[in-house]
Write an enzyme that holds these catalytic residues in place. Sequence first.
Site, PDB file in Angstrom:
ATOM      1  N   HIS A 102      -4.661   2.287   7.516  1.00 33.12           N
ATOM      2  CA  HIS A 102      -3.262   1.915   7.790  1.00 33.12           C
ATOM      3  C   HIS A 102      -2.781   3.556   6.431  1.00 33.12           C
ATOM      4  O   HIS A 102      -2.589   4.395   6.598  1.00 33.12           O
ATOM      5  CB  HIS A 102      -2.288   1.436   7.851  1.00 33.12           C
ATOM      6  CG  HIS A 102      -0.583   1.826   7.272  1.00 33.12           C
ATOM      7  ND1 HIS A 102      -0.069   0.349   8.140  1.00 33.12           N
ATOM      8  CD2 HIS A 102      -0.457   1.630   6.503  1.00 33.12           C
ATOM      9  CE1 HIS A 102       0.968   1.374   7.356  1.00 33.12           C
ATOM     10  NE2 HIS A 102       0.881   2.069   6.786  1.00 33.12           N
ATOM     11  N   GLU A 103      -3.548   3.489   5.404  1.00 40.65           N
ATOM     12  CA  GLU A 103      -3.393   4.449   4.204  1.00 40.65           C
ATOM     13  C   GLU A 103      -3.851   5.603   4.577  1.00 40.65           C
ATOM     14  O   GLU A 103      -3.374   6.209   4.819  1.00 40.65           O
ATOM     15  CB  GLU A 103      -3.525   3.836   2.797  1.00 40.65           C
ATOM     16  CG  GLU A 103      -2.739   2.456   2.018  1.00 40.65           C
ATOM     17  CD  GLU A 103      -1.221   2.530   3.069  1.00 40.65           C
ATOM     18  OE1 GLU A 103      -0.575   3.628   2.568  1.00 40.65           O
ATOM     19  OE2 GLU A 103      -0.145   1.873   3.734  1.00 40.65           O
ATOM     20  N   GLY A 114       0.939  -1.359  -0.211  1.00 38.15           N
ATOM     21  CA  GLY A 114      -0.003   0.127   0.102  1.00 38.15           C
ATOM     22  C   GLY A 114       0.683   1.057  -0.017  1.00 38.15           C
ATOM     23  O   GLY A 114       1.794   1.377   0.394  1.00 38.15           O
ATOM     24  N   GLN A 151       3.288   9.752   0.725  1.00 34.49           N
ATOM     25  CA  GLN A 151       5.011   8.904   1.132  1.00 34.49           C
ATOM     26  C   GLN A 151       5.839   9.697   0.061  1.00 34.49           C
ATOM     27  O   GLN A 151       6.500   8.792  -0.302  1.00 34.49           O
ATOM     28  CB  GLN A 151       4.544   7.719   1.309  1.00 34.49           C
ATOM     29  CG  GLN A 151       3.403   7.274   2.388  1.00 34.49           C
ATOM     30  CD  GLN A 151       3.555   5.717   2.459  1.00 34.49           C
ATOM     31  OE1 GLN A 151       2.078   5.325   2.377  1.00 34.49           O
ATOM     32  NE2 GLN A 151       3.830   5.350   2.997  1.00 34.49           N
ATOM     33  N   HIS A 160      -2.580   7.923   6.914  1.00 35.89           N
ATOM     34  CA  HIS A 160      -1.757   8.861   6.200  1.00 35.89           C
ATOM     35  C   HIS A 160      -1.454   9.643   5.702  1.00 35.89           C
ATOM     36  O   HIS A 160      -1.699  11.031   5.677  1.00 35.89           O
ATOM     37  CB  HIS A 160      -0.520   7.902   4.766  1.00 35.89           C
ATOM     38  CG  HIS A 160       0.562   7.251   5.058  1.00 35.89           C
ATOM     39  ND1 HIS A 160       1.129   7.719   6.077  1.00 35.89           N
ATOM     40  CD2 HIS A 160       0.502   5.631   5.287  1.00 35.89           C
ATOM     41  CE1 HIS A 160       2.293   6.563   6.235  1.00 35.89           C
ATOM     42  NE2 HIS A 160       1.988   5.231   5.404  1.00 35.89           N
ATOM     43  N   CYS A 170       5.405  -0.392   7.475  1.00 32.20           N
ATOM     44  CA  CYS A 170       5.226   0.773   6.651  1.00 32.20           C
ATOM     45  C   CYS A 170       6.401   0.995   5.839  1.00 32.20           C
ATOM     46  O   CYS A 170       7.513   1.407   6.367  1.00 32.20           O
ATOM     47  CB  CYS A 170       4.593   2.429   7.207  1.00 32.20           C
ATOM     48  SG  CYS A 170       4.940   3.839   6.265  1.00 32.20           S
ATOM     49  N   LEU A 171       6.263   1.280   3.665  1.00 31.21           N
ATOM     50  CA  LEU A 171       7.753   2.322   4.090  1.00 31.21           C
ATOM     51  C   LEU A 171       8.161   3.589   3.778  1.00 31.21           C
ATOM     52  O   LEU A 171       9.186   3.739   4.159  1.00 31.21           O
ATOM     53  CB  LEU A 171       7.316   2.199   1.983  1.00 31.21           C
ATOM     54  CG  LEU A 171       6.766   0.769   1.127  1.00 31.21           C
ATOM     55  CD1 LEU A 171       6.253   1.177  -0.023  1.00 31.21           C
ATOM     56  CD2 LEU A 171       7.852  -0.327   1.101  1.00 31.21           C
TER      57      LEU A 171
END
Length: 187
Positions: A155-156, A46, A51, A159, A113-114
């Site tokens: 989660h996304e 995701g 990001q 952001h 997470c990235l």
Amino acid sequence: MAIREIIEVPNPLLKRVSDPVEKFDDELKTLVDDMFETMYDAPGIGLAAIQVGVPLRVLVIDLQPEDEDAEPVPCDHDGHHHHHQPTKKEPRLFINPEILDPSDEMKAYQEGCLSVPDIFAEVDRPATCRVRWQDLEGKTHEEDMDGLMAVCIQHEMDHLNGIVFIDHLSRLKRNMALKKLQKLRAA
């Protein structure tokens, strides 16, 4: 298509609340294409536009489930011969997503997470939720989400509101995670 740079904590952009998408144009399409390419390259399941430094309410998700029907692929990257189950691509795009009715039932899931590389921690979130969002044409969709999809979309969506998953942890655990990240970076 281009791979864009993924920003990492403590970049202040990750605390920014993203703006709604108002123009469903070629620029948006390019952003979405780049986000998928960046996510697959990372690799991740995701990615939110913020990001890659773009404060718009756009998410891409692909849980890349294992393809049960495919033949396992031999892979030999560490000198041992393994079989690796190929994954199916199931790209999903969510523009201006909203969560309508999160369940009271919570579920803990080990998240990563990235933008917080190599750090994993358990986060409690509603186990199911209904999501409303728009597609590239601006058309509205609604769907009930559960399992990993529910976790991932929540989660996304965090952001988009300036929240990173470690913000859900106690201060102590969050500080431990950030210290570990600094160590990994220094290594």
